[in-house]
Write a protein that holds these residues in place. Structure first.
Motif, PDB file in Angstrom:
ATOM      1  N   ALA A  53       0.742  -1.247  -0.017  1.00  0.00           N
ATOM      2  CA  ALA A  53      -0.002  -0.003  -0.061  1.00  0.00           C
ATOM      3  C   ALA A  53       1.035   1.191   0.262  1.00  0.00           C
ATOM      4  O   ALA A  53       2.031   1.139   0.253  1.00  0.00           O
ATOM      5  N   VAL A  54       0.270   2.460  -0.341  1.00  0.00           N
ATOM      6  CA  VAL A  54       1.032   3.400  -0.492  1.00  0.00           C
ATOM      7  C   VAL A  54       0.208   4.515   0.534  1.00  0.00           C
ATOM      8  O   VAL A  54      -0.960   4.632   0.572  1.00  0.00           O
ATOM      9  N   VAL A  55       1.016   5.252   1.592  1.00  0.00           N
ATOM     10  CA  VAL A  55       0.459   6.048   2.561  1.00  0.00           C
ATOM     11  C   VAL A  55       0.717   7.311   2.709  1.00  0.00           C
ATOM     12  O   VAL A  55       2.282   7.655   2.528  1.00  0.00           O
ATOM     13  N   GLU A  56      -0.032   8.562   2.883  1.00  0.00           N
ATOM     14  CA  GLU A  56       0.478   9.931   2.759  1.00  0.00           C
ATOM     15  C   GLU A  56       0.839  10.218   4.315  1.00  0.00           C
ATOM     16  O   GLU A  56      -0.213  10.199   5.128  1.00  0.00           O
ATOM     17  N   SER A  57       1.948  10.532   4.543  1.00  0.00           N
ATOM     18  CA  SER A  57       2.339  10.855   6.145  1.00  0.00           C
ATOM     19  C   SER A  57       1.749  12.126   6.706  1.00  0.00           C
ATOM     20  O   SER A  57       1.613  13.211   5.907  1.00  0.00           O
ATOM     21  N   ASN A  58       0.911  12.158   7.816  1.00  0.00           N
ATOM     22  CA  ASN A  58       0.301  13.293   8.270  1.00  0.00           C
ATOM     23  C   ASN A  58       1.482  14.561   8.470  1.00  0.00           C
ATOM     24  O   ASN A  58       1.092  15.723   8.566  1.00  0.00           O
ATOM     25  N   GLU A  59       2.488  13.958   8.792  1.00  0.00           N
ATOM     26  CA  GLU A  59       3.500  15.175   9.263  1.00  0.00           C
ATOM     27  C   GLU A  59       4.322  15.816   8.128  1.00  0.00           C
ATOM     28  O   GLU A  59       4.191  16.907   7.845  1.00  0.00           O
ATOM     29  N   SER A  60       4.658  14.872   7.198  1.00  0.00           N
ATOM     30  CA  SER A  60       5.517  15.423   6.134  1.00  0.00           C
ATOM     31  C   SER A  60       4.755  15.658   4.600  1.00  0.00           C
ATOM     32  O   SER A  60       5.159  16.486   3.516  1.00  0.00           O
ATOM     33  N   LEU A  61       3.348  15.177   4.744  1.00  0.00           N
ATOM     34  CA  LEU A  61       2.478  15.064   3.478  1.00  0.00           C
ATOM     35  C   LEU A  61       3.410  14.361   2.476  1.00  0.00           C
ATOM     36  O   LEU A  61       2.750  14.531   1.275  1.00  0.00           O
ATOM     37  N   LYS A  62       4.212  13.838   2.592  1.00  0.00           N
ATOM     38  CA  LYS A  62       4.771  13.011   1.513  1.00  0.00           C
ATOM     39  C   LYS A  62       4.507  11.582   1.628  1.00  0.00           C
ATOM     40  O   LYS A  62       3.981  10.904   2.844  1.00  0.00           O
ATOM     41  N   SER A  63       4.183  10.889   0.571  1.00  0.00           N
ATOM     42  CA  SER A  63       3.704   9.548   0.362  1.00  0.00           C
ATOM     43  C   SER A  63       5.063   8.357   0.490  1.00  0.00           C
ATOM     44  O   SER A  63       5.989   8.739   0.177  1.00  0.00           O
ATOM     45  N   TYR A  64       4.845   7.229   1.132  1.00  0.00           N
ATOM     46  CA  TYR A  64       5.798   6.314   1.270  1.00  0.00           C
ATOM     47  C   TYR A  64       5.145   5.027   1.257  1.00  0.00           C
ATOM     48  O   TYR A  64       3.915   4.865   1.311  1.00  0.00           O
ATOM     49  N   SER A  65       6.049   3.928   0.792  1.00  0.00           N
ATOM     50  CA  SER A  65       5.260   2.595   0.428  1.00  0.00           C
ATOM     51  C   SER A  65       5.628   1.772   1.654  1.00  0.00           C
ATOM     52  O   SER A  65       6.348   1.725   2.396  1.00  0.00           O
ATOM     53  N   ILE A  66       4.479   0.964   2.131  1.00  0.00           N
ATOM     54  CA  ILE A  66       4.307  -0.256   2.831  1.00  0.00           C
ATOM     55  C   ILE A  66       5.007  -1.477   2.057  1.00  0.00           C
ATOM     56  O   ILE A  66       4.098  -1.823   1.151  1.00  0.00           O
ATOM     57  N   THR A  67       5.977  -2.132   2.367  1.00  0.00           N
ATOM     58  CA  THR A  67       6.062  -3.427   1.485  1.00  0.00           C
ATOM     59  C   THR A  67       6.415  -4.719   2.390  1.00  0.00           C
ATOM     60  O   THR A  67       6.384  -4.665   3.656  1.00  0.00           O
ATOM     61  N   SER A  68       6.335  -5.857   1.458  1.00  0.00           N
ATOM     62  CA  SER A  68       6.250  -7.170   2.099  1.00  0.00           C
ATOM     63  C   SER A  68       7.667  -7.380   3.017  1.00  0.00           C
ATOM     64  O   SER A  68       8.739  -7.318   2.104  1.00  0.00           O
ATOM     65  N   PRO A  69       7.678  -7.846   4.188  1.00  0.00           N
ATOM     66  CA  PRO A  69       8.917  -8.249   4.774  1.00  0.00           C
ATOM     67  C   PRO A  69       9.467  -9.553   4.134  1.00  0.00           C
ATOM     68  O   PRO A  69      10.577  -9.888   4.372  1.00  0.00           O
ATOM     69  N   PHE A  70       8.667 -10.385   3.720  1.00  0.00           N
ATOM     70  CA  PHE A  70       9.176 -11.974   2.959  1.00  0.00           C
ATOM     71  C   PHE A  70       8.157 -12.159   2.109  1.00  0.00           C
ATOM     72  O   PHE A  70       7.038 -11.651   1.765  1.00  0.00           O
ATOM     73  N   ASP A  71       8.728 -13.479   1.390  1.00  0.00           N
ATOM     74  CA  ASP A  71       7.355 -14.214   0.287  1.00  0.00           C
ATOM     75  C   ASP A  71       6.570 -14.699   1.174  1.00  0.00           C
ATOM     76  O   ASP A  71       6.734 -15.456   2.286  1.00  0.00           O
ATOM     77  N   GLY A  72       5.228 -14.665   0.795  1.00  0.00           N
ATOM     78  CA  GLY A  72       4.305 -15.332   1.394  1.00  0.00           C
ATOM     79  C   GLY A  72       2.733 -14.880   0.635  1.00  0.00           C
ATOM     80  O   GLY A  72       2.766 -14.514  -0.436  1.00  0.00           O
ATOM     81  N   ASN A  73       1.827 -14.867   1.489  1.00  0.00           N
ATOM     82  CA  ASN A  73       0.367 -14.839   1.207  1.00  0.00           C
ATOM     83  C   ASN A  73      -0.255 -13.851   2.062  1.00  0.00           C
ATOM     84  O   ASN A  73      -0.027 -13.848   3.421  1.00  0.00           O
ATOM     85  N   VAL A  74      -1.114 -13.004   1.575  1.00  0.00           N
ATOM     86  CA  VAL A  74      -1.869 -11.974   2.138  1.00  0.00           C
ATOM     87  C   VAL A  74      -3.098 -12.815   3.007  1.00  0.00           C
ATOM     88  O   VAL A  74      -3.810 -13.328   2.055  1.00  0.00           O
ATOM     89  N   ILE A  75      -3.106 -12.903   4.229  1.00  0.00           N
ATOM     90  CA  ILE A  75      -4.449 -13.612   4.955  1.00  0.00           C
ATOM     91  C   ILE A  75      -5.305 -12.886   5.593  1.00  0.00           C
ATOM     92  O   ILE A  75      -6.234 -13.365   6.004  1.00  0.00           O
ATOM     93  N   ALA A  76      -4.709 -11.344   5.892  1.00  0.00           N
ATOM     94  CA  ALA A  76      -6.005 -10.579   6.354  1.00  0.00           C
ATOM     95  C   ALA A  76      -5.538  -8.899   5.915  1.00  0.00           C
ATOM     96  O   ALA A  76      -4.472  -8.784   5.526  1.00  0.00           O
ATOM     97  N   ARG A  77      -6.565  -8.158   5.529  1.00  0.00           N
ATOM     98  CA  ARG A  77      -6.394  -6.927   5.144  1.00  0.00           C
ATOM     99  C   ARG A  77      -7.552  -6.078   5.785  1.00  0.00           C
ATOM    100  O   ARG A  77      -8.723  -6.098   5.867  1.00  0.00           O
ATOM    101  N   HIS A  78      -6.919  -4.977   6.495  1.00  0.00           N
ATOM    102  CA  HIS A  78      -7.651  -4.021   6.976  1.00  0.00           C
ATOM    103  C   HIS A  78      -7.344  -2.638   6.677  1.00  0.00           C
ATOM    104  O   HIS A  78      -6.963  -1.586   7.266  1.00  0.00           O
ATOM    105  N   ALA A  79      -7.140  -2.537   5.347  1.00  0.00           N
ATOM    106  CA  ALA A  79      -6.803  -1.257   4.796  1.00  0.00           C
ATOM    107  C   ALA A  79      -7.649  -0.884   3.499  1.00  0.00           C
ATOM    108  O   ALA A  79      -7.617  -1.881   2.636  1.00  0.00           O
TER     109      ALA A  79
END
Length: 309
Positions: free
Chosen positions: A113-139
């Protein structure tokens, strides 16, 4: 050709048939140290080597062998804690773009996902820490991250068997012991990695065994059976487990001497599932039927049934 000659020909054909086993239940000259001691004196199946080969009947020599002493445990498959991750945003902000959904496969470093920071108003990416499968999503797009778990990832290529070890077994179960695991026809050999107390407070411990689940044959929650090698024992005489049959209410093996196959009562000891200790009844160097021994037993019983009539 007279009647007597025809009868001789028919008898010869029957005798030479490669598919018949001839059981001799009558008297047979034998050593008093063998047949007399097991009450099977005079019982023998006579069979040529050609017939034995055609029926896949093979023999093996009685020798000393190291036999693994095993304990049976049961347990269930659980997730490897190191392969489960609950992912949050590094900085609170607005979720701008969600790249994955439940069930998707991801590789290490893929953008979730891509998130825009409240403080810097700049966007950054959330990345996967390892190979796997998405088993839950709350975004979802437009929502605030607010420190909550946005995704849960799992990699079930490695799982754990947690085996129940009751108190009376604890002295025999050790870290590093070899474990043969099985369920639903699937088998795998591994080792005990560590032993922990039961998490639910029950009076038992858990032997934890790592499993390669790259095939997917070991799903979470599956009940598994485990054979743990707790020690080894060197025995003077051992035979394959397949050599042993029950005959006339005794455990017997069939001793091979030339074309003769004679039942011999034996006293048995420990087994590792492939070989079994013979405490008494056999000597080193004797040869016994190792495969399809049930055919010898069946022929003896058939012959005896014929004599009863």
């Amino acid at each position: 050709m007279n009647k007597f000659t025809i009868q001789k020909v028919l008898i010869s054909i029957f005798t030479l048939s490669l598919y018949s086993l001839t059981a001799i239940a009558g008297d047979k000259q034998s050593d008093a140290n063998s047949n007399d001691r097991d009450n099977h004196a005079g019982k023998v199946v006579r069979m040529s080597n050609e017939i034995a080969i055609q029926n896949d009947i093979s023999a093996t020599t009685v020798l000393a062998r190291e036999i693994a002493v095993k304990a049976t445990l049961y347990g269930r498959i659980s997730a490897d804690p190191a392969s489960l991750s609950h992912i949050r945003a590094r900085f609170d902000g607005v979720i701008k773009d969600v790249k994955v959904n439940i069930g998707d496969s991801v590789n290490k470093g893929d953008i979730l996902a891509v998130v825009e920071s409240n403080e810097s108003l700049k966007s950054y990416s959330i990345t996967s820490p390892f190979d796997g499968n998405v088993i839950a999503r709350h975004a979802n797009n437009g929502e605030l991250s607010n420190g909550q778990v946005l995704f849960s990832l799992a990699n079930y290529k490695n799982v754990w068997a947690q085996l129940t070890v009751f108190s009376q077994m604890l002295s025999r179960i050790k870290v590093g012991q070899s474990v043969d695991l099985s369920h639903a026809g699937f088998n795998q050999t591994s080792k005990i990695a560590y032993i922990t107390p039961s998490a639910d407070g029950n009076p038992h411990s858990l032997a934890n065994v790592s499993i390669d689940n790259s095939t997917g044959y070991w799903p979470l929650g599956t009940l598994v059976k485990a054979q743990v090698t707790t020690s080894t024992k060197t025995v003077k005489h051992a035979v394959p487990l397949s050599a042993v049959q029950e005959y006339e209410a005794k455990q017997v093996v069939f001793v091979v001497e030339g074309d003769d196959y004679t039942p011999r009562a034996v006293e048995l000891g420990v087994s590792d599932g492939r070989y079994i200790e013979v405490i008494s009844g056999l000597e080193t160097g004797e040869r016994v039927v190792a495969s399809n021994s049930y055919m010898i037993k069946a022929d003896l019983e058939k012959s005896e049934a014929g004599h009863d009539h």
